[in-house]
Design a protein around this motif. Structure first.
Motif, short mmCIF file in Angstrom:
data_model
loop_
_atom_site.label_atom_id
_atom_site.label_comp_id
_atom_site.label_asym_id
_atom_site.label_seq_id
_atom_site.Cartn_x
_atom_site.Cartn_y
_atom_site.Cartn_z
N HIS A 32 12.57 2.93 6.62
CA HIS A 32 12.19 1.69 7.31
C HIS A 32 11.44 1.55 7.00
CE1 HIS A 32 10.38 -0.55 11.52
NE2 HIS A 32 11.64 -0.10 11.62
N HIS A 33 11.15 -0.33 7.27
CA HIS A 33 9.71 -0.64 6.78
C HIS A 33 8.52 -0.54 6.52
CE1 HIS A 33 7.92 -4.26 4.47
NE2 HIS A 33 6.80 -4.76 5.52
N LEU A 34 8.04 -0.37 8.78
CA LEU A 34 6.81 0.39 9.42
C LEU A 34 6.82 1.19 8.44
CD1 LEU A 34 6.34 -1.41 12.60
CD2 LEU A 34 6.30 -1.64 9.89
N GLU A 35 7.54 1.97 8.50
CA GLU A 35 7.26 3.76 7.93
C GLU A 35 6.77 3.91 6.86
OE1 GLU A 35 10.28 6.66 7.71
OE2 GLU A 35 9.61 8.22 9.22
N GLY A 36 6.97 3.09 5.70
CA GLY A 36 6.27 2.66 4.85
C GLY A 36 5.37 2.13 4.87
N HIS A 37 4.75 1.99 5.67
CA HIS A 37 3.39 1.10 6.18
C HIS A 37 2.82 2.33 6.57
CE1 HIS A 37 2.45 -3.01 4.93
NE2 HIS A 37 3.90 -3.30 5.28
N ILE A 38 3.26 3.17 7.22
CA ILE A 38 3.18 4.89 7.85
C ILE A 38 2.45 5.16 6.71
CG2 ILE A 38 3.21 6.25 8.95
CD1 ILE A 38 4.34 4.77 10.86
N TYR A 39 3.02 5.25 5.30
CA TYR A 39 3.26 6.29 4.19
C TYR A 39 2.03 5.47 3.65
CZ TYR A 39 6.20 10.18 5.48
OH TYR A 39 7.13 11.11 6.22
N ALA A 40 1.88 3.87 3.17
CA ALA A 40 0.81 3.97 1.81
C ALA A 40 -0.52 4.51 2.40
CB ALA A 40 0.88 2.85 2.33
N THR A 41 -0.82 4.88 3.27
CA THR A 41 -2.39 5.88 3.62
C THR A 41 -2.46 7.05 3.15
OG1 THR A 41 -2.77 4.90 5.69
CG2 THR A 41 -4.24 6.83 4.79
N TYR A 42 -0.81 8.11 2.81
CA TYR A 42 -0.94 9.18 2.15
C TYR A 42 -1.38 8.95 0.58
CZ TYR A 42 1.52 10.63 6.57
OH TYR A 42 1.82 11.60 7.39
N LEU A 43 -0.94 7.97 -0.55
CA LEU A 43 -1.29 7.74 -1.07
C LEU A 43 -2.51 7.74 -1.60
CD1 LEU A 43 1.02 3.86 -1.57
CD2 LEU A 43 1.76 6.95 -2.39
N SER A 44 -4.31 6.99 -0.94
CA SER A 44 -4.62 7.13 -1.65
C SER A 44 -5.68 8.05 -0.51
CB SER A 44 -5.48 5.80 -1.00
OG SER A 44 -4.86 5.28 0.80
N GLU A 45 -4.82 9.04 0.00
CA GLU A 45 -5.57 10.37 0.83
C GLU A 45 -4.57 11.02 1.38
OE1 GLU A 45 -8.86 9.56 1.69
OE2 GLU A 45 -8.73 7.77 1.89
N PRO A 46 -4.26 11.64 -0.37
CA PRO A 46 -2.88 12.33 -0.40
C PRO A 46 -3.32 14.18 0.52
CG PRO A 46 -4.44 12.37 -2.25
CD PRO A 46 -5.42 10.88 -1.61
N GLU A 47 -4.86 13.74 1.35
CA GLU A 47 -4.93 15.66 2.09
C GLU A 47 -4.64 14.68 3.70
OE1 GLU A 47 -5.55 18.09 0.92
OE2 GLU A 47 -5.65 17.15 -1.39
N LEU A 48 -4.76 13.71 3.77
CA LEU A 48 -3.91 12.63 5.03
C LEU A 48 -2.99 13.77 5.82
CD1 LEU A 48 -5.31 11.29 7.21
CD2 LEU A 48 -3.80 9.31 6.38
N GLN A 49 -2.95 14.42 6.62
CA GLN A 49 -2.28 15.16 7.84
C GLN A 49 -2.39 13.97 9.31
OE1 GLN A 49 0.24 16.91 6.62
NE2 GLN A 49 -0.68 17.17 4.41
#
Ligand code: KG4
Ligand code: ZN
Length: 354
Positions: A110-127
């Motif tokens: 889902h495209h919006l799930e992708g946008h949600i995951y985008a922040t994990y790429l620059s903040e790998p510790e984010l949960q």
């Protein structure tokens, strides 16, 4: 940890990326903006044809940049909803064909799930939990992220998306497409208080206003009336002041709603995504407001805010690690609520596998 190659073709970027868990190994984006600019916006049929022409080359480049071959790839993902049907179909068909050819699991994302995951790429510790403010050409959403697939839509736009409002106002001011970056640049030389404009508000049946939903159509109409009035009064439009006043109103409205939502829901972290996350005034205002309420706000780098395949691959890698895969019969959908994202998968347990 899974390594996934994913394709994103939901709108006007042909994108392919390879991601291992939250690490980007390659990130290829072929933008069609220059082609659509001559029409003043995205033409769906033209977008599909361009995806078709660009996709094979983008896949080859993604593998070359990551210095990988198909053996190293654990799964293949593609954006399957929401988006332009013809455009989505190109990416999904390519991904399914590759999954069959190389005998890999296929994941529709889902495209919006992708946008949600985008922040994990620059903040790998984010949960999770966190609040995602997603502001793009197609969406203005406030999503509570509780975990993988656990999304609650808390706020949305009732008419235009934030980016769409920037694009329409830029067209009104004859500034070209896409409007966001031009308005952002012009606004730096303008006075944001020059014109008082209405922040869109949604009335509730029992009185008061919806705290998290947005509306930009009233603001757009106010801009139209203002421009018509100024054109009668002056020879030259005060473009800088108009851009600055419009941008200020959008930023103020988004910040107000995001902050109220985070505080009411007791979410201490805000992750912003989508092309409008590049807006300098929104970034300034939201950072300041978050700081004054002891909230953490993350703006991923622009390459992960605007449409890209790395965010799709990141979501697909997480899904794959959790035992998800999509059936090859999965269809593309022009609209699908992010709360229905689980419908895209069959888990290994459901398929009778251990
Ligand atoms: O996320 P995105 O690349 O594509 C969609 O999924 O729509 O967002 C594109 C939108 C366009 O409407 C564009 O005008 C807007 O993001 N945008 C901006 C800025 N840069 C891009 N809006 C405001 N300020 C910017 N600096
Ligand atoms: Zn997008």
């Amino acid at each position: 940890m899974a390594t996934v190659l994913a394709v994103e073709t939901s709108c006007d970027e042909t994108a392919v990326a390879i991601v291992n868990d939250r690490n980007v190994l390659s990130n290829v984006v072929a933008s069609q903006i220059d082609i659509h600019r001559q029409y003043g916006g995205v033409v769906p049929e033209v977008a599909s044809r361009q995806h078709l022409a660009a996709i094979n080359n983008c896949i080859d480049r993604a593998l070359r940049e990551a210095k990988m071959d198909w053996q190293a790839i654990d799964g293949i993902g593609a954006t399957c909803a929401p988006g332009l049907m013809g455009a989505l179909l190109v990416g999904v068909t390519a991904a399914k064909a590759l999954a069959m050819l190389y005998d890999k699991p296929f994941l529709g994302i889902h495209h919006l799930e992708g946008h949600i995951y985008a922040t994990y790429l620059s903040e790998p510790e984010l949960q999770p939990p966190f609040l995602c403010l997603l502001v793009s050409g197609g969406h203005t959403s406030l999503i509570r992220v509780q975990g993988c697939g656990q999304y609650e839509m808390l706020g949305r736009t009732r008419d235009d998306a934030a980016g769409e409002a920037f694009d329409k106002v830029a067209r009104l001011l004859k500034l070209g497409y896409p409007g966001g970056p031009v308005i952002d640049k012009l606004a730096k030389q303008g006075n944001p208080q020059a014109f008082s404009l209405p922040e869109g508000r949604i009335s509730l049946p029992d009185g008061g206003y919806h705290p998290y939903d947005s509306s930009f159509s009233g603001l757009k109409t106010a801009m139209l009336r203002l421009v018509q009035k100024l054109e009668k009064e002056r020879d030259v439009l005060p473009l800088e002041d108009l851009a600055a006043s419009f941008q200020e109103t959008v930023a103020r409205s988004l910040v107000k709603k995001t902050l109220a939502c985070a505080l009411d829901c007791d979410l201490k972290t805000i992750a912003v995504g989508g092309g409008v996350a590049a807006n300098s005034r929104l970034r300034e205002c939201l950072k300041a407001a978050a700081q004054s309420h002891q909230l953490q706000v993350y703006f991923p780098p622009l390459k992960f805010c605007t449409d890209n395949a790395a965010m799709i691959a990141c979501a697909a890698a997480d899904r794959l690690s959790r035992g998800y895969a999509s059936p090859l019969s999965l269809k593309v959908e022009s609209q699908l609520a992010v709360t229905r994202v689980e419908e895209l998968y069959k888990r290994e347990v459901d398929r009778g596998l251990p």
